[in-house]
Enzyme design. Sequence first.
Site: not given
Ligand code: G3P
Ligand code: CA
Length: 304
Positions: A40-41, A69, A150, A82
């Site tokens: 994640h990220r 993101d 994303e 993000h």
């Molecule tokens: O990939 C899921 C997650 O990234 C969604 O939440 O806020 O971390 O972009 P956020």
């Molecule tokens: Ca994300």
Amino acid sequence: MQIRPLAAAVGTLLGFSALSLPTTAAHAATDPHRPVVVAHRGASAYAPENTLAAVDKADDLGITWVENDVQRTKDGELVIIHDTNLKRTTNVEEIFPDRAPWKVADFTLKEIKRLDAGSWFSPAYAGTRVPTLEKYLERVSHHHQKLLMEIKAPELYPGIEKQTLRELRREGWLDRDHVEHKLVIQSFSADSVKAVHKLRPDVKTGFLGTPAVAELPQYAKFTDQINPSFRTVTPEYVAAVHSLPGAHGRPLEVYTWTVDDGPTAARLKGYGVDGIISNKPDVVRDATAEDTSYSLPLAGVLAP
Ligand code: G3P
Ligand code: CA
């Protein structure tokens, strides 16, 4: 197909205890229910989020999938970050003290390139930069990794879907290999996911959220994944999602976020999720590596 209950039933028929079978590395390597682990990220518990360092860290850990993101600068460049402002993850307040509220969309790429996107995380990452999408894709490709991308806050960036797809194509990410195996585009905005699907129907997409079960058929028209917060996931919800064919005719998938502890990851694996998105992907990988196919309850198999 429910392979786990089937395996348990076979064990029963052959007369051995489900719980007595050893768990081996060989089992884990062939476990059909092991969820895909997504950094994640990037591996953001260990390196500053959404930087090339976080991609490198994921690779160091042996993690194939990374999440990021995408947003757009004032002068129209796509960057990986993000928050919709630069405050939390850069030193923008120090470098540009008069530019509150420091929105990403109010800064040019040249200005953003001056920012330190690593010191907030650790002095060891001082000088780390906010990457462009172009550089980010190059790094992911360099590691032979895959990307869950994303589109963040698309309502702020009209046309970002088309622009992102153009950039992906330019970087070689829309060829058959990438489209079939290495790329998913997701968003919290259903309109954005729909736009991507309309522009490039071959690209796999994901919707971030937990739509009501009754609404899932509508989502299945334009998305391949329903990606909910793990706090909202139940076995019944996963089954409801799986029961529908997604935009490409295969069962809709569930990639859930953001899970950073082993017991929760193992529980979600038991629910049958297809992917787990984590800041600590190594922890999730290790917790879900065990082959549980012989140790699940027989309920459901023996039921009439
Ligand atoms: O990939 C899921 C997650 O990234 C969604 O939440 O806020 O971390 O972009 P956020
Ligand atoms: Ca994300």
